[in-house]
Design a protein around this motif. Structure first.
Motif, PDB file in Angstrom:
ATOM      1  N   TRP A 195      25.749  28.686  40.574  1.00 25.31           N
ATOM      2  CA  TRP A 195      24.849  27.760  41.244  1.00 25.31           C
ATOM      3  C   TRP A 195      23.541  27.571  40.498  1.00 25.31           C
ATOM      4  CZ3 TRP A 195      19.983  29.181  42.681  1.00 25.31           C
ATOM      5  CH2 TRP A 195      19.714  30.559  42.765  1.00 25.31           C
ATOM      6  N   PHE A 196      23.051  28.623  39.795  1.00 25.79           N
ATOM      7  CA  PHE A 196      21.765  28.485  39.109  1.00 25.79           C
ATOM      8  C   PHE A 196      21.879  27.603  37.869  1.00 25.79           C
ATOM      9  CE2 PHE A 196      23.691  32.675  38.376  1.00 25.79           C
ATOM     10  CZ  PHE A 196      23.971  32.622  37.024  1.00 25.79           C
ATOM     11  N   PHE A 197      23.091  27.257  37.453  1.00 26.28           N
ATOM     12  CA  PHE A 197      23.298  26.229  36.441  1.00 26.28           C
ATOM     13  C   PHE A 197      23.603  24.877  37.097  1.00 26.28           C
ATOM     14  CE2 PHE A 197      24.815  29.809  33.541  1.00 26.28           C
ATOM     15  CZ  PHE A 197      23.604  29.861  32.871  1.00 26.28           C
ATOM     16  N   SER A 198      24.439  24.903  38.121  1.00 26.21           N
ATOM     17  CA  SER A 198      24.900  23.665  38.739  1.00 26.21           C
ATOM     18  C   SER A 198      23.801  22.942  39.518  1.00 26.21           C
ATOM     19  CB  SER A 198      26.080  23.968  39.672  1.00 26.21           C
ATOM     20  OG  SER A 198      26.503  22.820  40.345  1.00 26.21           O
ATOM     21  N   TYR A 199      22.985  23.673  40.264  1.00 23.67           N
ATOM     22  CA  TYR A 199      22.004  23.019  41.126  1.00 23.67           C
ATOM     23  C   TYR A 199      20.894  22.292  40.354  1.00 23.67           C
ATOM     24  CZ  TYR A 199      23.898  24.488  45.594  1.00 23.67           C
ATOM     25  OH  TYR A 199      24.694  24.623  46.701  1.00 23.67           O
ATOM     26  N   PRO A 200      20.344  22.879  39.271  1.00 24.38           N
ATOM     27  CA  PRO A 200      19.366  22.095  38.497  1.00 24.38           C
ATOM     28  C   PRO A 200      19.966  20.806  37.926  1.00 24.38           C
ATOM     29  CG  PRO A 200      19.181  24.411  37.942  1.00 24.38           C
ATOM     30  CD  PRO A 200      20.407  24.274  38.799  1.00 24.38           C
ATOM     31  N   ALA A 201      21.227  20.854  37.491  1.00 29.29           N
ATOM     32  CA  ALA A 201      21.872  19.646  36.980  1.00 29.29           C
ATOM     33  C   ALA A 201      22.056  18.625  38.098  1.00 29.29           C
ATOM     34  CB  ALA A 201      23.219  19.998  36.358  1.00 29.29           C
ATOM     35  N   ARG A 202      22.423  19.092  39.291  1.00 28.40           N
ATOM     36  CA  ARG A 202      22.557  18.175  40.425  1.00 28.40           C
ATOM     37  C   ARG A 202      21.219  17.531  40.770  1.00 28.40           C
ATOM     38  NH1 ARG A 202      26.549  20.924  44.958  1.00 28.40           N
ATOM     39  NH2 ARG A 202      28.333  21.338  43.577  1.00 28.40           N
ATOM     40  N   PHE A 203      20.159  18.325  40.709  1.00 29.98           N
ATOM     41  CA  PHE A 203      18.834  17.787  41.019  1.00 29.98           C
ATOM     42  C   PHE A 203      18.425  16.743  39.980  1.00 29.98           C
ATOM     43  CE2 PHE A 203      14.210  17.909  40.434  1.00 29.98           C
ATOM     44  CZ  PHE A 203      13.803  17.500  41.698  1.00 29.98           C
ATOM     45  N   TYR A 204      18.703  17.021  38.726  1.00 30.22           N
ATOM     46  CA  TYR A 204      18.377  16.065  37.662  1.00 30.22           C
ATOM     47  C   TYR A 204      19.096  14.739  37.898  1.00 30.22           C
ATOM     48  CZ  TYR A 204      18.016  14.000  33.013  1.00 30.22           C
ATOM     49  OH  TYR A 204      17.770  13.145  31.964  1.00 30.22           O
ATOM     50  N   ILE A 205      20.383  14.810  38.176  1.00 27.42           N
ATOM     51  CA  ILE A 205      21.171  13.592  38.404  1.00 27.42           C
ATOM     52  C   ILE A 205      20.648  12.835  39.624  1.00 27.42           C
ATOM     53  CG2 ILE A 205      23.464  12.747  39.029  1.00 27.42           C
ATOM     54  CD1 ILE A 205      24.602  15.087  37.365  1.00 27.42           C
ATOM     55  N   MET A 206      20.359  13.564  40.689  1.00 28.48           N
ATOM     56  CA  MET A 206      19.844  12.922  41.892  1.00 28.48           C
ATOM     57  C   MET A 206      18.485  12.270  41.627  1.00 28.48           C
ATOM     58  SD  MET A 206      18.842  14.666  45.561  1.00 28.48           S
ATOM     59  CE  MET A 206      17.452  15.497  44.801  1.00 28.48           C
ATOM     60  N   LEU A 207      17.631  12.939  40.854  1.00 25.52           N
ATOM     61  CA  LEU A 207      16.288  12.427  40.585  1.00 25.52           C
ATOM     62  C   LEU A 207      16.330  11.128  39.799  1.00 25.52           C
ATOM     63  CD1 LEU A 207      13.195  12.846  40.606  1.00 25.52           C
ATOM     64  CD2 LEU A 207      13.467  14.150  38.477  1.00 25.52           C
ATOM     65  N   PHE A 208      17.098  11.112  38.721  1.00 31.30           N
ATOM     66  CA  PHE A 208      17.068   9.942  37.846  1.00 31.30           C
ATOM     67  C   PHE A 208      17.989   8.823  38.328  1.00 31.30           C
ATOM     68  CE2 PHE A 208      15.163  13.068  35.049  1.00 31.30           C
ATOM     69  CZ  PHE A 208      14.168  12.320  34.445  1.00 31.30           C
TER      70      PHE A 208
ATOM     71  N   LEU B  55      23.445  10.105  25.756  1.00 32.48           N
ATOM     72  CA  LEU B  55      24.798  10.651  25.721  1.00 32.48           C
ATOM     73  C   LEU B  55      24.782  12.127  25.361  1.00 32.48           C
ATOM     74  CD1 LEU B  55      27.838  10.122  25.913  1.00 32.48           C
ATOM     75  CD2 LEU B  55      27.797   9.432  23.500  1.00 32.48           C
ATOM     76  N   THR B  56      23.926  12.503  24.403  1.00 33.29           N
ATOM     77  CA  THR B  56      23.817  13.918  24.023  1.00 33.29           C
ATOM     78  C   THR B  56      23.316  14.756  25.194  1.00 33.29           C
ATOM     79  OG1 THR B  56      23.333  13.247  21.744  1.00 33.29           O
ATOM     80  CG2 THR B  56      22.819  15.519  22.360  1.00 33.29           C
ATOM     81  N   LEU B  57      22.291  14.264  25.877  1.00 28.08           N
ATOM     82  CA  LEU B  57      21.773  14.990  27.041  1.00 28.08           C
ATOM     83  C   LEU B  57      22.815  15.093  28.145  1.00 28.08           C
ATOM     84  CD1 LEU B  57      18.152  13.545  27.393  1.00 28.08           C
ATOM     85  CD2 LEU B  57      18.770  15.869  26.726  1.00 28.08           C
ATOM     86  N   SER B  58      23.578  14.025  28.349  1.00 28.72           N
ATOM     87  CA  SER B  58      24.546  14.007  29.453  1.00 28.72           C
ATOM     88  C   SER B  58      25.640  15.052  29.252  1.00 28.72           C
ATOM     89  CB  SER B  58      25.158  12.621  29.587  1.00 28.72           C
ATOM     90  OG  SER B  58      25.965  12.306  28.464  1.00 28.72           O
ATOM     91  N   VAL B  59      26.011  15.313  28.000  1.00 26.78           N
ATOM     92  CA  VAL B  59      27.034  16.339  27.745  1.00 26.78           C
ATOM     93  C   VAL B  59      26.533  17.704  28.209  1.00 26.78           C
ATOM     94  CG1 VAL B  59      28.342  17.531  25.947  1.00 26.78           C
ATOM     95  CG2 VAL B  59      28.070  15.047  25.847  1.00 26.78           C
ATOM     96  N   GLY B  60      25.270  18.007  27.889  1.00 25.39           N
ATOM     97  CA  GLY B  60      24.705  19.274  28.361  1.00 25.39           C
ATOM     98  C   GLY B  60      24.553  19.315  29.868  1.00 25.39           C
ATOM     99  N   ILE B  61      24.148  18.196  30.460  1.00 26.19           N
ATOM    100  CA  ILE B  61      23.953  18.152  31.916  1.00 26.19           C
ATOM    101  C   ILE B  61      25.281  18.330  32.645  1.00 26.19           C
ATOM    102  CG2 ILE B  61      23.251  16.675  33.835  1.00 26.19           C
ATOM    103  CD1 ILE B  61      21.244  15.390  31.840  1.00 26.19           C
ATOM    104  N   VAL B  62      26.326  17.646  32.173  1.00 27.78           N
ATOM    105  CA  VAL B  62      27.613  17.762  32.867  1.00 27.78           C
ATOM    106  C   VAL B  62      28.206  19.154  32.667  1.00 27.78           C
ATOM    107  CG1 VAL B  62      29.172  16.979  31.026  1.00 27.78           C
ATOM    108  CG2 VAL B  62      29.687  16.440  33.400  1.00 27.78           C
ATOM    109  N   SER B  63      27.895  19.798  31.543  1.00 24.44           N
ATOM    110  CA  SER B  63      28.352  21.178  31.343  1.00 24.44           C
ATOM    111  C   SER B  63      27.744  22.102  32.390  1.00 24.44           C
ATOM    112  CB  SER B  63      27.988  21.663  29.937  1.00 24.44           C
ATOM    113  OG  SER B  63      28.599  20.854  28.954  1.00 24.44           O
ATOM    114  N   LEU B  64      26.470  21.880  32.696  1.00 24.11           N
ATOM    115  CA  LEU B  64      25.826  22.664  33.753  1.00 24.11           C
ATOM    116  C   LEU B  64      26.337  22.251  35.132  1.00 24.11           C
ATOM    117  CD1 LEU B  64      22.130  22.603  32.464  1.00 24.11           C
ATOM    118  CD2 LEU B  64      23.807  24.434  32.180  1.00 24.11           C
ATOM    119  N   ARG B  65      26.575  20.954  35.289  1.00 21.75           N
ATOM    120  CA  ARG B  65      26.981  20.427  36.602  1.00 21.75           C
ATOM    121  C   ARG B  65      28.318  20.995  37.064  1.00 21.75           C
ATOM    122  NH1 ARG B  65      28.539  19.358  40.762  1.00 21.75           N
ATOM    123  NH2 ARG B  65      28.468  17.422  41.965  1.00 21.75           N
ATOM    124  N   VAL B  66      29.236  21.213  36.150  1.00 23.50           N
ATOM    125  CA  VAL B  66      30.565  21.703  36.530  1.00 23.50           C
ATOM    126  C   VAL B  66      30.650  23.225  36.477  1.00 23.50           C
ATOM    127  CG1 VAL B  66      31.676  19.586  35.754  1.00 23.50           C
ATOM    128  CG2 VAL B  66      31.456  21.499  34.156  1.00 23.50           C
TER     129      VAL B  66
END
Length: 245
Positions: free
Chosen positions: A48-61, A33-44
């Motif tokens: 793009w250099f914040f959003s795309y790594p978060a999108r890749f992480y979500i797609m990977l896992f 849950l702690t990680l997801s808060v940081g990931i969604v902050s980058l995702r939104v």
């Protein structure tokens, strides 16, 4: 005939392993849950250099099996000297630490998308109304965005929590002796698969029931306006209207 003494003995042995399953669940839930808060902050983010790594992480896992992720962390990372010499080796050198990390990383990807869905459901009019009355960005987050997001995300997050409880069973494949791991040990000694797995299934069933009830209670507490009867809403809106018994 049903061997009640064997079932009782098996249940006691499985319950002795229940704390391991619970710590696996709660540790991975909190970390994820702690990680997801940081990931969604980058995702939104608009950048793009914040959003795309978060999108890749979500797609990977979300796109690869949890079992493969767990095997890669348990068997793969220890092969690199840089990992063995780093602070992360304190966790990665133990099967339990590898299981927690793999479960947390996986659930973080799913939870991030659940939270993002909750964010997208916040009515824009409420945000504009908050800005109109002079709320700061922090006040908007605490008073409008976070409560609405939490209420909208809870139903889907309860499903993710249930899946996480069941996913802890995979930790037995990396020699973590949780409920499933102990069940497999008992089966190897007794060859009584049906009875042992029925006992294990009952334990997981009760755990998931408690998770569902806990999330339902939290959702109930966070949605007092949904518990009001229509007549109560009318009375609050028009207290001067006469009422009839």
């Amino acid at each position: 005939m049903i061997d009640f003494p064997f079932l009782a003995d098996t249940m006691l042995k499985l319950l002795a392993a229940l704390p391991t399953t619970l710590t696996l669940f709660f540790s991975s839930l909190v970390i994820g849950l702690t990680l997801s808060v940081g990931i969604v902050s980058l995702r939104v983010s608009r950048w793009w250099f914040f959003s795309y790594p978060a999108r890749f992480y979500i797609m990977l896992f979300r796109g690869t099996p949890l079992l493969i992720q767990m095997f890669l962390i348990y068997y793969g990372l220890g092969q690199f000297p840089a990992i063995r010499d780093s602070f992360a080796w304190v966790l990665l050198k133990s099967p339990y630490g590898c299981a927690v990390i793999s479960l947390a990383l996986c659930t973080a990807g799913y939870t991030a998308e659940i939270i993002r869905g909750g964010l997208l459901s916040v009515p824009q009019g409420q945000i504009e109304a908050g800005k109109a009355v002079g709320m700061s960005p922090w006040e908007l987050l605490l008073r409008i965005i976070a409560p609405v997001t939490l209420r909208q995300a809870l139903p889907a997050y309860s499903t993710e929590a249930i899946l996480l409880v069941k996913s802890t069973a995979l930790a037995s494949l990396v020699t973590v002796w949780d409920v499933t791991g102990v069940a497999q040990q008992i089966i190897q000694r007794t060859y009584r698969t049906m009875e042992v797995f029925i006992c294990a299934a009952l334990i997981y069933l009760v755990l998931n029931y408690l998770v569902v009830r806990a999330v339902a209670w939290l959702e109930y507490r966070l949605s007092p306006h949904l518990r009001e009867r229509p007549v109560d809403v009318i009375k609050k809106a028009s207290p001067s209207l006469p009422t009839h018994s």
